[in-house]
Enzyme design. Sequence first.
Site, PDB file in Angstrom:
ATOM      1  CD  GLN A  31     -31.747  24.941 -32.915  1.00  0.00           C
ATOM      2  OE1 GLN A  31     -30.759  24.507 -32.318  1.00  0.00           O
ATOM      3  NE2 GLN A  31     -31.438  25.334 -33.988  1.00  0.00           N
TER       4      GLN A  31
ATOM      5  CD  GLU B  43     -28.483  23.674 -35.227  1.00  0.00           C
ATOM      6  OE1 GLU B  43     -28.887  24.096 -35.376  1.00  0.00           O
ATOM      7  OE2 GLU B  43     -28.101  22.671 -34.376  1.00  0.00           O
TER       8      GLU B  43
HETATM    9  C1  LIG Z   1     -27.096  15.526 -30.846  1.00  0.00           C
HETATM   10  C2  LIG Z   1     -27.887  16.291 -31.511  1.00  0.00           C
HETATM   11  C3  LIG Z   1     -28.971  17.335 -31.445  1.00  0.00           C
HETATM   12  C4  LIG Z   1     -30.135  17.952 -31.774  1.00  0.00           C
HETATM   13  N1  LIG Z   1     -29.775  19.441 -30.616  1.00  0.00           N
HETATM   14  C5  LIG Z   1     -31.264  19.631 -31.384  1.00  0.00           C
HETATM   15  C6  LIG Z   1     -31.801  21.278 -30.523  1.00  0.00           C
HETATM   16  O1  LIG Z   1     -31.361  21.511 -29.917  1.00  0.00           O
HETATM   17  N2  LIG Z   1     -32.992  21.415 -31.369  1.00  0.00           N
HETATM   18  C7  LIG Z   1     -33.722  20.719 -32.289  1.00  0.00           C
HETATM   19  O2  LIG Z   1     -34.987  21.154 -32.752  1.00  0.00           O
HETATM   20  N3  LIG Z   1     -33.218  19.597 -32.951  1.00  0.00           N
HETATM   21  C8  LIG Z   1     -31.756  19.375 -32.821  1.00  0.00           C
HETATM   22  N4  LIG Z   1     -31.548  17.607 -33.433  1.00  0.00           N
HETATM   23  C9  LIG Z   1     -32.170  16.814 -34.369  1.00  0.00           C
HETATM   24  C10 LIG Z   1     -31.135  17.353 -35.164  1.00  0.00           C
HETATM   25  O3  LIG Z   1     -31.631  18.553 -36.460  1.00  0.00           O
HETATM   26  C11 LIG Z   1     -32.251  16.219 -36.396  1.00  0.00           C
HETATM   27  O4  LIG Z   1     -31.722  14.708 -35.695  1.00  0.00           O
HETATM   28  C12 LIG Z   1     -32.263  16.329 -37.919  1.00  0.00           C
HETATM   29  O5  LIG Z   1     -32.268  17.445 -38.598  1.00  0.00           O
HETATM   30  C13 LIG Z   1     -32.575  15.628 -38.786  1.00  0.00           C
HETATM   31  O6  LIG Z   1     -33.445  14.745 -38.469  1.00  0.00           O
HETATM   32  P1  LIG Z   1     -34.422  13.641 -37.846  1.00  0.00           P
HETATM   33  O7  LIG Z   1     -34.311  13.577 -36.962  1.00  0.00           O
HETATM   34  O8  LIG Z   1     -36.041  13.755 -38.048  1.00  0.00           O
HETATM   35  O9  LIG Z   1     -34.677  12.926 -39.206  1.00  0.00           O
HETATM   36  P2  LIG Z   1     -34.546  11.851 -40.733  1.00  0.00           P
HETATM   37  O10 LIG Z   1     -35.511  14.037 -41.318  1.00  0.00           O
HETATM   38  O11 LIG Z   1     -36.418  11.484 -40.073  1.00  0.00           O
HETATM   39  O12 LIG Z   1     -33.695  11.468 -41.285  1.00  0.00           O
HETATM   40  C14 LIG Z   1     -33.422  10.617 -41.447  1.00  0.00           C
HETATM   41  C15 LIG Z   1     -32.201  10.368 -42.376  1.00  0.00           C
HETATM   42  O13 LIG Z   1     -33.157  10.493 -44.085  1.00  0.00           O
HETATM   43  C16 LIG Z   1     -32.423  11.488 -44.595  1.00  0.00           C
HETATM   44  N5  LIG Z   1     -32.917  12.238 -45.166  1.00  0.00           N
HETATM   45  C17 LIG Z   1     -34.342  13.175 -44.887  1.00  0.00           C
HETATM   46  N6  LIG Z   1     -34.813  13.818 -45.754  1.00  0.00           N
HETATM   47  C18 LIG Z   1     -33.828  14.116 -46.601  1.00  0.00           C
HETATM   48  C19 LIG Z   1     -33.816  14.608 -48.087  1.00  0.00           C
HETATM   49  N7  LIG Z   1     -34.711  15.059 -48.837  1.00  0.00           N
HETATM   50  N8  LIG Z   1     -32.973  13.667 -49.073  1.00  0.00           N
HETATM   51  C20 LIG Z   1     -31.452  12.581 -49.305  1.00  0.00           C
HETATM   52  N9  LIG Z   1     -31.997  12.781 -47.263  1.00  0.00           N
HETATM   53  C21 LIG Z   1     -32.306  12.470 -46.364  1.00  0.00           C
HETATM   54  C22 LIG Z   1     -31.382  12.050 -43.810  1.00  0.00           C
HETATM   55  O14 LIG Z   1     -30.437  12.841 -44.162  1.00  0.00           O
HETATM   56  C23 LIG Z   1     -31.801  11.290 -42.529  1.00  0.00           C
HETATM   57  O15 LIG Z   1     -30.314  10.588 -42.848  1.00  0.00           O
HETATM   58  C24 LIG Z   1     -30.163  17.197 -32.734  1.00  0.00           C
HETATM   59  C25 LIG Z   1     -30.141  15.761 -32.990  1.00  0.00           C
HETATM   60  C26 LIG Z   1     -28.706  15.585 -32.411  1.00  0.00           C
HETATM   61  C27 LIG Z   1     -28.442  14.324 -33.019  1.00  0.00           C
END
Ligand SMILES: Cc1cc2nc3c(=O)[nH]c(=O)nc-3n(C[C@H](O)[C@H](O)[C@H](O)COP(=O)(O)OP(=O)(O)OC[C@H]3O[C@@H](n4cnc5c(N)ncnc54)[C@H](O)[C@@H]3O)c2cc1C
Length: 387
Positions: free
Chosen positions: A121, A239
């Site tokens: 994905q 999901e």
């Molecule tokens: C094991 C694992 C598997 C994954 N597999 C996939 C995959 O197959 N495909 C894929 O596309 N993605 C995948 N992901 C990614 C996952 O969807 C993202 O990590 C997630 O959406 C968070 O995005 P980010 O890591 O960029 O964090 P960020 O968006 O940078 O967030 C950082 C922190 O800020 C907080 N935050 C951000 N915005 C807000 C807001 N508006 N209000 C309050 N708090 C906020 C978040 O909650 C978090 O604590 C995976 C992640 C993991 C851990």
Amino acid sequence: MAHITDLDAYRRQIRAWLAQATVPEVPLDLEGRFTVLRAWQKTLYEAGFVGISWSKAVGGQGLTPLHQLVFSEELARAGAPQPIGLIGVDVVGKSIETYGREWQREQLLPRLLSGDDIWCQGFSEPESGSDLASLRTRARIEGDEFVINGQKVWTSWAHKAQWCALLARTDADAPKHRGISYILVDMSTPGVTARPLVQMTGDDEFCEVFFEDVRVPVGNLVGKLHEGWAIAQDTLSHERGSYTLRRRVEYEVAVEEAVRDLRDHVDETGTEPSDWVLEQLGRSYTAVRSLEALTRRTIERQLAGDIPSPLDSVDKLSLNEVEQLVYTSITNVLGPFRLAADGVAFGLDGPRWVKDHYYSRAASIYGGTSQIQKNIIGERLLGLPRG
Ligand SMILES: Cc1cc2nc3c(=O)[nH]c(=O)nc-3n(C[C@H](O)[C@H](O)[C@H](O)COP(=O)(O)OP(=O)(O)OC[C@H]3O[C@@H](n4cnc5c(N)ncnc54)[C@H](O)[C@@H]3O)c2cc1C
């Protein structure tokens, strides 16, 4: 809704099949796990147990989500593993079934269900996770092809996948939620590079993926051009909702297993566990039962077609909290023994539970973080002001 006796008969049929099946032992290492579980998916598919609630036209069984739930319960109770291709089966595949073109449904979905093709994905990017609509991977049309450039990250199983469900910006001038398209990319296309990243579990289960002038036929578009955001919401709904149904059963079996090992230990040694140990397991059991009640409502929503819904965020948030509670509690029981490579305490096997505990930390991140689920619940279910 399927009649209860149909489900009872179905349950008996599954039990009979599982009783004669060779259920595989799953190695702890990623390569071994992947190979064994891919072969297991094929075995399950050939027996008619993958894509249970999918239409027969795409290789499914045409049954209901209740039948799927019964199968997940019986699989877990038999100590049998889930198939490997769950990003395809539980997350992106259903969106392709709903929004895909005829050739996509006919040619891609049977292989997705059988595990012949593994899917990933391609949504998250280095600067676009929670704020997914800000994604910057671009796809421009040249003749009858998309030309894709950009980077994805945290893409689970990308290094093993044959196909990727990719979100790319196809109209840079449109507001950010518009101008995004949902495109299926063959991972063997020149210009696609998947580089594995190691998680705290020690497994390199996800990757960063680079797209450099990747040429994909325009016929790989799912739905309409620039209208991929709604399809992405559908995928995320699977999901957050459907995936919870499957995982819930696994937590339940984990708690039962821990209790059984503890009981065996008490029988063998005559040592009574402390109230604190019992409390850890008791809280886990209660949490699992609450999640079960919630998932019954999810099934009702699925049967009524109430998907996507902000209620999916309640499922995801609850999944996260229960998963982390269960594995933290069991690991707590291990105490300092969790740190030893061959640690066993109270009959519990350290390395196995510690790995599950580490993996559980990801539950509050993948599929949208817990903070984001709380925002959705606050704004869309409770009507609270944004922010
Ligand atoms: C094991 C694992 C598997 C994954 N597999 C996939 C995959 O197959 N495909 C894929 O596309 N993605 C995948 N992901 C990614 C996952 O969807 C993202 O990590 C997630 O959406 C968070 O995005 P980010 O890591 O960029 O964090 P960020 O968006 O940078 O967030 C950082 C922190 O800020 C907080 N935050 C951000 N915005 C807000 C807001 N508006 N209000 C309050 N708090 C906020 C978040 O909650 C978090 O604590 C995976 C992640 C993991 C851990």
